[in-house]
Design a protein around this motif. Structure first.
Motif, PDB file in Angstrom:
ATOM      1  N   PHE A  69       0.849  -1.190   0.000  1.00 26.50           N
ATOM      2  CA  PHE A  69       0.000   0.000   0.000  1.00 26.50           C
ATOM      3  C   PHE A  69       0.892   1.250   0.000  1.00 26.50           C
ATOM      4  CE2 PHE A  69      -4.552  -1.149   1.531  1.00 26.50           C
ATOM      5  CZ  PHE A  69      -4.605  -2.178   0.592  1.00 26.50           C
ATOM      6  N   GLY A  70       1.650   1.389  -1.078  1.00 24.56           N
ATOM      7  CA  GLY A  70       2.381   2.638  -1.306  1.00 24.56           C
ATOM      8  C   GLY A  70       3.727   2.760  -0.648  1.00 24.56           C
ATOM      9  N   VAL A  71       4.265   1.686  -0.053  1.00 28.10           N
ATOM     10  CA  VAL A  71       5.564   1.759   0.627  1.00 28.10           C
ATOM     11  C   VAL A  71       6.579   0.960  -0.185  1.00 28.10           C
ATOM     12  CG1 VAL A  71       6.822   1.323   2.764  1.00 28.10           C
ATOM     13  CG2 VAL A  71       4.401   1.961   2.851  1.00 28.10           C
ATOM     14  N   PRO A  72       7.645   1.588  -0.675  1.00 28.35           N
ATOM     15  CA  PRO A  72       8.611   0.872  -1.521  1.00 28.35           C
ATOM     16  C   PRO A  72       9.215  -0.342  -0.816  1.00 28.35           C
ATOM     17  CG  PRO A  72       8.977   3.240  -1.632  1.00 28.35           C
ATOM     18  CD  PRO A  72       7.973   3.017  -0.539  1.00 28.35           C
ATOM     19  N   MET A  73       9.690  -1.312  -1.624  1.00 34.01           N
ATOM     20  CA  MET A  73      10.281  -2.531  -1.068  1.00 34.01           C
ATOM     21  C   MET A  73      11.512  -2.221  -0.232  1.00 34.01           C
ATOM     22  SD  MET A  73       9.887  -5.342  -4.130  1.00 34.01           S
ATOM     23  CE  MET A  73      10.501  -4.267  -5.436  1.00 34.01           C
ATOM     24  N   GLY A  74      12.357  -1.302  -0.687  1.00 35.93           N
ATOM     25  CA  GLY A  74      13.462  -0.826   0.122  1.00 35.93           C
ATOM     26  C   GLY A  74      14.433  -1.893   0.567  1.00 35.93           C
ATOM     27  N   TYR A  75      14.633  -2.911  -0.234  1.00 40.76           N
ATOM     28  CA  TYR A  75      15.549  -4.010   0.093  1.00 40.76           C
ATOM     29  C   TYR A  75      15.149  -4.683   1.406  1.00 40.76           C
ATOM     30  CZ  TYR A  75      19.976  -6.563  -0.467  1.00 40.76           C
ATOM     31  OH  TYR A  75      20.925  -7.545  -0.674  1.00 40.76           O
ATOM     32  N   GLY A  76      13.853  -4.552   1.769  1.00 44.37           N
ATOM     33  CA  GLY A  76      13.359  -5.282   2.931  1.00 44.37           C
ATOM     34  C   GLY A  76      12.642  -4.476   3.976  1.00 44.37           C
ATOM     35  N   GLY A  77      12.728  -3.152   3.928  1.00 50.40           N
ATOM     36  CA  GLY A  77      12.032  -2.394   4.958  1.00 50.40           C
ATOM     37  C   GLY A  77      12.591  -0.996   5.103  1.00 50.40           C
ATOM     38  N   PRO A  78      11.916  -0.175   5.923  1.00 51.26           N
ATOM     39  CA  PRO A  78      10.839  -0.536   6.839  1.00 51.26           C
ATOM     40  C   PRO A  78       9.465  -0.574   6.172  1.00 51.26           C
ATOM     41  CG  PRO A  78      11.374   1.784   7.086  1.00 51.26           C
ATOM     42  CD  PRO A  78      12.351   1.234   6.094  1.00 51.26           C
ATOM     43  N   HIS A  79       8.627  -1.463   6.709  1.00 52.37           N
ATOM     44  CA  HIS A  79       7.240  -1.608   6.270  1.00 52.37           C
ATOM     45  C   HIS A  79       6.376  -1.805   7.517  1.00 52.37           C
ATOM     46  CE1 HIS A  79       9.491  -3.693   2.809  1.00 52.37           C
ATOM     47  NE2 HIS A  79       9.326  -2.424   2.492  1.00 52.37           N
ATOM     48  N   ALA A  80       5.126  -1.464   7.396  1.00 51.48           N
ATOM     49  CA  ALA A  80       4.215  -1.616   8.532  1.00 51.48           C
ATOM     50  C   ALA A  80       3.619  -3.011   8.556  1.00 51.48           C
ATOM     51  CB  ALA A  80       3.108  -0.571   8.468  1.00 51.48           C
ATOM     52  N   GLY A  81       4.017  -3.819   9.527  1.00 48.47           N
ATOM     53  CA  GLY A  81       3.292  -5.049   9.780  1.00 48.47           C
ATOM     54  C   GLY A  81       1.966  -4.721  10.444  1.00 48.47           C
ATOM     55  N   PHE A  82       1.032  -5.643  10.394  1.00 49.56           N
ATOM     56  CA  PHE A  82      -0.256  -5.384  11.055  1.00 49.56           C
ATOM     57  C   PHE A  82      -0.730  -6.626  11.782  1.00 49.56           C
ATOM     58  CE2 PHE A  82      -1.568  -6.784   6.750  1.00 49.56           C
ATOM     59  CZ  PHE A  82      -2.476  -7.787   7.067  1.00 49.56           C
ATOM     60  N   MET A  83      -1.590  -6.406  12.751  1.00 44.15           N
ATOM     61  CA  MET A  83      -2.287  -7.491  13.436  1.00 44.15           C
ATOM     62  C   MET A  83      -3.703  -7.033  13.759  1.00 44.15           C
ATOM     63  SD  MET A  83      -1.562  -9.458  17.071  1.00 44.15           S
ATOM     64  CE  MET A  83      -0.151 -10.387  16.485  1.00 44.15           C
ATOM     65  N   ALA A  84      -4.662  -7.858  13.380  1.00 42.15           N
ATOM     66  CA  ALA A  84      -6.057  -7.623  13.726  1.00 42.15           C
ATOM     67  C   ALA A  84      -6.555  -8.813  14.535  1.00 42.15           C
ATOM     68  CB  ALA A  84      -6.906  -7.447  12.465  1.00 42.15           C
ATOM     69  N   VAL A  85      -7.452  -8.552  15.477  1.00 46.21           N
ATOM     70  CA  VAL A  85      -7.941  -9.612  16.356  1.00 46.21           C
ATOM     71  C   VAL A  85      -9.437  -9.467  16.564  1.00 46.21           C
ATOM     72  CG1 VAL A  85      -5.746  -9.806  17.588  1.00 46.21           C
ATOM     73  CG2 VAL A  85      -7.519  -8.286  18.477  1.00 46.21           C
ATOM     74  N   SER A  86     -10.028 -10.549  17.024  1.00 43.78           N
ATOM     75  CA  SER A  86     -11.430 -10.518  17.428  1.00 43.78           C
ATOM     76  C   SER A  86     -11.553  -9.780  18.759  1.00 43.78           C
ATOM     77  CB  SER A  86     -11.981 -11.934  17.548  1.00 43.78           C
ATOM     78  OG  SER A  86     -11.190 -12.692  18.455  1.00 43.78           O
ATOM     79  N   ASP A  87     -12.768  -9.353  19.071  1.00 41.82           N
ATOM     80  CA  ASP A  87     -12.982  -8.503  20.241  1.00 41.82           C
ATOM     81  C   ASP A  87     -12.526  -9.158  21.536  1.00 41.82           C
ATOM     82  OD1 ASP A  87     -14.357  -6.003  21.352  1.00 41.82           O
ATOM     83  OD2 ASP A  87     -15.333  -7.611  22.481  1.00 41.82           O
ATOM     84  N   ASP A  88     -12.690 -10.473  21.665  1.00 41.11           N
ATOM     85  CA  ASP A  88     -12.343 -11.124  22.919  1.00 41.11           C
ATOM     86  C   ASP A  88     -10.831 -11.211  23.146  1.00 41.11           C
ATOM     87  OD1 ASP A  88     -12.370 -12.953  20.724  1.00 41.11           O
ATOM     88  OD2 ASP A  88     -12.158 -14.594  22.142  1.00 41.11           O
ATOM     89  N   LEU A  89     -10.036 -10.861  22.122  1.00 43.68           N
ATOM     90  CA  LEU A  89      -8.577 -10.899  22.258  1.00 43.68           C
ATOM     91  C   LEU A  89      -7.974  -9.495  22.401  1.00 43.68           C
ATOM     92  CD1 LEU A  89      -7.641 -13.583  19.563  1.00 43.68           C
ATOM     93  CD2 LEU A  89      -7.867 -13.896  22.036  1.00 43.68           C
ATOM     94  N   LYS A  90      -8.816  -8.481  22.493  1.00 41.12           N
ATOM     95  CA  LYS A  90      -8.298  -7.113  22.410  1.00 41.12           C
ATOM     96  C   LYS A  90      -7.331  -6.778  23.539  1.00 41.12           C
ATOM     97  CE  LYS A  90     -12.417  -5.214  24.717  1.00 41.12           C
ATOM     98  NZ  LYS A  90     -13.667  -4.458  24.469  1.00 41.12           N
ATOM     99  N   ARG A  91      -7.509  -7.367  24.713  1.00 42.39           N
ATOM    100  CA  ARG A  91      -6.603  -7.037  25.815  1.00 42.39           C
ATOM    101  C   ARG A  91      -5.336  -7.882  25.798  1.00 42.39           C
ATOM    102  NH1 ARG A  91      -8.918  -3.260  29.105  1.00 42.39           N
ATOM    103  NH2 ARG A  91     -11.123  -2.918  28.644  1.00 42.39           N
ATOM    104  N   SER A  92      -5.216  -8.742  24.803  1.00 43.95           N
ATOM    105  CA  SER A  92      -3.969  -9.485  24.599  1.00 43.95           C
ATOM    106  C   SER A  92      -3.191  -8.967  23.394  1.00 43.95           C
ATOM    107  CB  SER A  92      -4.272 -10.972  24.395  1.00 43.95           C
ATOM    108  OG  SER A  92      -4.853 -11.540  25.547  1.00 43.95           O
ATOM    109  N   LEU A  93      -3.721  -7.969  22.734  1.00 48.49           N
ATOM    110  CA  LEU A  93      -3.117  -7.455  21.508  1.00 48.49           C
ATOM    111  C   LEU A  93      -1.788  -6.777  21.821  1.00 48.49           C
ATOM    112  CD1 LEU A  93      -3.658  -6.961  18.447  1.00 48.49           C
ATOM    113  CD2 LEU A  93      -4.717  -4.797  19.101  1.00 48.49           C
TER     114      LEU A  93
END
Length: 954
Positions: free
Chosen positions: A262-286
């Motif tokens: 989403f618009g961030v060059p490869m840059g020989y590996g980074g930096p890039h934004a990793g992401f994590m999404a969770v269900s509501d019952d896991l929000k306090r473990s995120l």
């Protein structure tokens, strides 16, 4: 000719003389001699010859860039060509309002970047079909490892086995394995549809799509895993999810991935934004950071970091993750990319990629080639028995890099930058002659009909409004104007070293030769990168006194982990498997303890004395108690309290005599460069925060680089990477051995390594002068403020290192005014606050750096002294303890300019402390967009995505 050093260093010779007079020393040398213990002092100058002229340094790095070869990459595997919209390139990546900002721990002056991160969270949550997402993680592979440990915490399955889909990217599997081993977790990789039932697992990681291209239907597998008590995790591609059923709808509890395309060059590996999404019952473990919606003192909507923020400082060895940073700048870029294109634009990009992939695959199949999967989004793997090398070479002759899977398989991945002409060249590599007109762009889709996405996505108005460049430019300007970054004011944060990010240092990172290389491109295409890495390593070896450096860790926390894993591997290789105790002072940065636990060590806390030093008697007692179980000691030097401890050499000797290793946290290296070297005074390993001492921007809370530097006996245990061989021209250990990968790319966030390279190249041996001025600036601030605020810790001559701690606890006891009140009142003066309550609750830690001028240092000190005068008026009863300029700070323009004013101090004092600026002062006024934020409200009423339209209407 533009000599860089005088541009980087704030105080000139006249200012230095005036500062020394206040501090009470006749010369800079005399002051440094009093600050730095003779036992560690290095008298030889750094063997680094500067290239002082900015143009000459840029010409040198240009020559390195020219040694790289930019070949159209069809390698895929988690890294793809993308187009950064110019409005985002210019107004975010190249804009100091965004890249010089600090982590939004002071939310009142961070509303712009918090809104951008909330957009990122909303984007990820909606695309993955889950309830909430965090504000980014370091990369896809480390996010997958975080998903594994989250699953371990939340699953009720007794076993310690984690199942990984063999279709996950190889670097993801390797990092998961690296992180699992010291925690006693067994990782099994295989086909989840046929192999999962044979194992009792606490979690499973499914690939969607797979690394070789297939789009599997995981619905039945996910249901069976959940029925057995496992937490279902998935890796996903955000662009593919615009067309595919989101994993949250087919049963995933956790979804991770990378927002790179989403618009961030490869840059020989980074930096890039990793992401994590969770269900509501896991929000306090995120893990990581989470932006939430709260209210300010006037009841208006305001944003802040919620729940998990800096949990390492609170829970330390009980923390569930050692992540204390993010990839904010890159997450902002990805969020703005989605905002600029909107859901229709994203779908159009994805559909075009899919159609070109279908056309290429159709032509190949029609000419007798066999694929490994019948389904696909953008990636196809072909069976070419014994012919892979020839085809890869033929593709290279066409200007394309293919993925060599094995001697019998090759693969290609198309992306946003792929044109029909590229597809024609791709087919030519397989011996197929075609023209653009002959491509079948109506070939059948590779997406399973049962997994086609239905319904709307990215429905919030934010993703529908800013599609013209005019609107996007103004939106980015509006958000930036809400914030205080280094482009407006000094950010006097202790421990975090908010140095100048010079323009000349930043220029090379957007050059195509650095920005557009795939991390797994053939080594000869990255010769310039490798020379830059080798030269930067040599400079850091000279600066630190160590023998080898790995640049793979993409954050300081990951550098800590890599260093501790090296120590653990060293002991185990020698048969010392019982060495599992890590001694850590109670003043240490919170990630130290969290990293030690993640490295499979047991934390034993060592006390500190009344002067903030490690209690040597307690250290000896702990060493005697644990004996041959001692693996390491972790210390920060100078100390977290801002003092050069006299006993550091003795500390190293005690631990070495017990058979342990010495880990020196490099967070405060800005006070050492040129004056002392950890490798000389007894340390075995350090991580180095390049985003602190070596000028990589903080970017609002990331990117960072945390390379790990070691003595020669630990060099064989530096991070490895299965996908990258040892570089033949490097005398240092290559990144292919050691303890396994700790980040997705072999050289971590490689594209920002030109920044510290430029800094070191332009400064050379004058880096010592920078260190001396950083120490002088801190002592000048301490000397000016000590009559008003007690300086909590000093060294043997009453001096501090590069930071000082102001003790507000007596003030709070006498008047009720807290360090938070002072921090918020500084906003009215146009300043970011110092570090609050770390390492000592109720204090402020100030670090001015060497780049601030005497005028700016005085402006800050004057503001602090004026605030102390206001505190005295509260103490004298002139203003009530619950209604005064401090407890009501910060004051917004609507409050100061409103019709109602019933406070016992005038509006002018609220809005313009120190008086309105004249021609001799700062001629602008920063107005915070919100008043003081109610953090408790935000946690009790957790909202972590863009508010619904009806709420906005209210």
């Amino acid at each position: 000719m533009t000599d860089f050093a005088p541009r980087h260093l704030g105080p000139d010779d006249d200012a230095v003389a005036r500062m020394l007079e206040v501090v009470g020393y006749p010369s800079l040398d005399a002051m440094v001699d009093a600050v730095v213990p003779e036992s560690i002092r290095r008298r030889e100058p750094l063997a680094l010859t500067p290239v002082p002229d900015e143009s000459a340094a840029l010409a040198r790095v240009r020559a390195l860039a020219d040694r790289n070869t930019v070949v159209t990459s069809l390698i895929g595997g988690g890294y793809y060509g993308t187009v950064t919209p110019n409005v985002i390139l210019r107004n975010v990546l190249e804009n100091p309002a965004w890249y010089t900002a600090y982590t939004p721990y002071q939310p009142e002056i961070s509303q712009g970047r918090l809104e951008a991160l909330l957009n990122f969270q909303t984007m990820v949550a909606e695309l993955t079909g889950l309830d909430l997402a965090n504000a980014s993680l370091l990369d896809e592979a480390t996010a997958a490892a975080e998903a594994m440990t989250l699953a371990r915490r939340r699953s009720k399955v007794a076993g310690a086995t984690f199942f990984v889909d063999a279709e996950c990217h190889p670097q993801v599997i390797e990092v998961v394995e690296t992180r699992a081993e010291p925690l006693g977790i067994k990782v099994v990789a295989g086909d989840p549809h046929t192999d999962l039932g044979a194992h009792e697992v606490f979690g499973v990681l499914l690939a969607y799509p797979g690394t070789h291209g297939g789009v599997a239907d995981h619905r039945a597998t996910a249901a069976a895993a959940k029925e057995a008590g496992a937490v279902v995790c998935a890796t996903a591609d955000l662009l593919a999810l615009t067309l595919l059923t989101p994993p949250g709808e087919w049963g995933a509890d956790v979804v991770v991935g990378s927002a790179q395309r989403f618009g961030v060059p490869m840059g020989y590996g980074g930096p890039h934004a990793g992401f994590m999404a969770v269900s509501d019952d896991l929000k306090r473990s995120l893990p990581g950071r989470l932006v939430g919606v709260s209210v300010d003192a006037q009841g208006d909507r305001a944003l802040r970091l919620a729940l998990q923020t800096r949990e390492q400082h609170i829970r330390r060895e009980k923390a569930t993750s050692n992540i204390c940073t993010a990839q904010v700048l890159l997450a902002v870029m990805a969020a703005m990319y989605a905002t600029y294109h909107g859901p229709d634009g994203l779908r159009a990009i994805a559909d075009r990629v899919q159609r070109l992939t279908a056309a290429a695959r159709g032509a190949l199949v029609a000419n007798g080639f066999r694929t490994t999967a019948d389904t696909f989004f953008d990636t196809v793997t072909l069976r070419v028995p014994g012919d892979a090398d020839r085809i890869v070479a033929a593709a290279l002759a066409e200007g394309l890099n293919l993925r060599r899977v094995s001697a019998d398989e090759v693969g290609f991945s198309l992306d946003e930058t792929t044109t029909p002409e590229v597809v024609v060249r791709l087919l030519a590599a397989f011996g197929i002659a075609a023209t653009v007109d002959e491509l079948d762009l109506g070939a059948p889709s590779g997406l399973p009909a049962a997994l086609r996405r239905t319904g709307d996505v990215l429905t919030h108005p934010t993703f529908h409004r800013y599609h013209s460049e005019t609107e996007m430019m103004r939106y980015l300007r509006r958000l930036a104007d809400m914030d205080l970054a280094l482009d407006r004011t000094m950010i006097p944060l202790g421990s975090c070293t908010m140095k100048l990010n010079a323009a000349a240092e930043m220029i090379p990172i957007t050059w195509p030769e650095f920005a557009h290389l795939h991390p797994f491109a053939p080594a000869d295409q990255a010769a310039g990168y490798r020379q830059l890495v080798d030269e930067l390593e040599a400079a850091l070896v000279e600066i630190t006194g160590y023998d080898a450096v790995s640049f793979q860790p993409n954050a300081g926390s990951q550098g800590e982990l890599a260093g501790l894993l090296a120590i653990r591997a060293y002991h185990r290789d020698r048969g010392d498997t019982s060495r599992e105790v890590c001694l850590i002072p109670d003043s240490a940065h919170g990630t130290n303890a969290a990293s030690a636990v993640m490295a499979g060590m047991r934390v034993v806390v060592v006390g500190t004395d009344d002067h903030g030093n490690v209690d040597m008697d307690d250290l000896r007692a702990k060493v005697d108690e644990h004996g041959d179980r001692v693996a390491a000691v972790m210390v920060t030097y100078p100390s977290t309290h801002g003092v050069f401890e006299e006993g550091i050499v003795e500390l190293c000797r005690i631990v070495h005599d017990a058979g342990g290793q010495v880990y020196v946290d490099g967070a405060n290296l800005n006070a050492l460069v040129g004056l002392a070297r950890p490798g000389d005074f007894g340390a075995d390993v350090s991580h180095l925060n390049l985003h602190k001492t070596f000028c990589i921007p903080h970017g609002g809370g990331g990117p960072g680089v945390g390379p790990v530097a070691v003595r020669s006996h630990l060099a064989p245990y530096l991070p490895g990477h299965r996908l990258f061989p040892t570089h033949p021209d490097s005398g240092a250990p290559g990144p292919n051995g050691g303890v396994g990968a700790v980040s997705a790319a072999p050289f971590g966030s490689a594209v920002i390594l030109p920044i510290p390279w430029m800094y070191v190249t332009m400064m050379g041996d004058r880096l010592q002068r920078a260190t001396e001025l950083a120490i002088l600036s801190a002592n000048y601030v301490a000397a000016r403020l000590s009559p008003h605020y007690p300086v909590l810790y000093t060294g043997s001559h009453g001096l501090v290192a590069h930071e000082c701690i102001l003790d507000l606890r007596p003030i709070e006891k006498a008047t009720g005014i807290t360090n938070e009140d002072v921090a918020k009142r500084l906003i009215d003066h146009g300043f970011h606050a110092p570090t609050m309550s770390f390492p000592v609750p109720g204090t402020l830690m100030v670090e001015p750096t060497e780049s601030e001028s005497l005028a700016e240092l005085d402006r800050f000190c004057d503001a602090m002294i004026e605030i102390k005068g206001e505190i005295d008026r509260v103490g004298a009863g002139e203003w009530p303890a619950d209604d005064n300029p401090l407890v009501n700070a910060p004051h917004t323009a609507p409050v100061v300019g409103g019709d109602d004013w019933d406070h016992p101090y005038p509006r002018s004092l609220a809005g313009w402390p120190g008086g309105r600026p004249g021609h001799d002062g700062v001629e602008w006024k920063y107005w915070p967009p919100v008043g003081r934020i109610d953090g408790g409200y935000g946690d009790r009423n957790l909202v972590c995505s863009c508010p619904p339209v009806e709420d906005l209407a209210e």
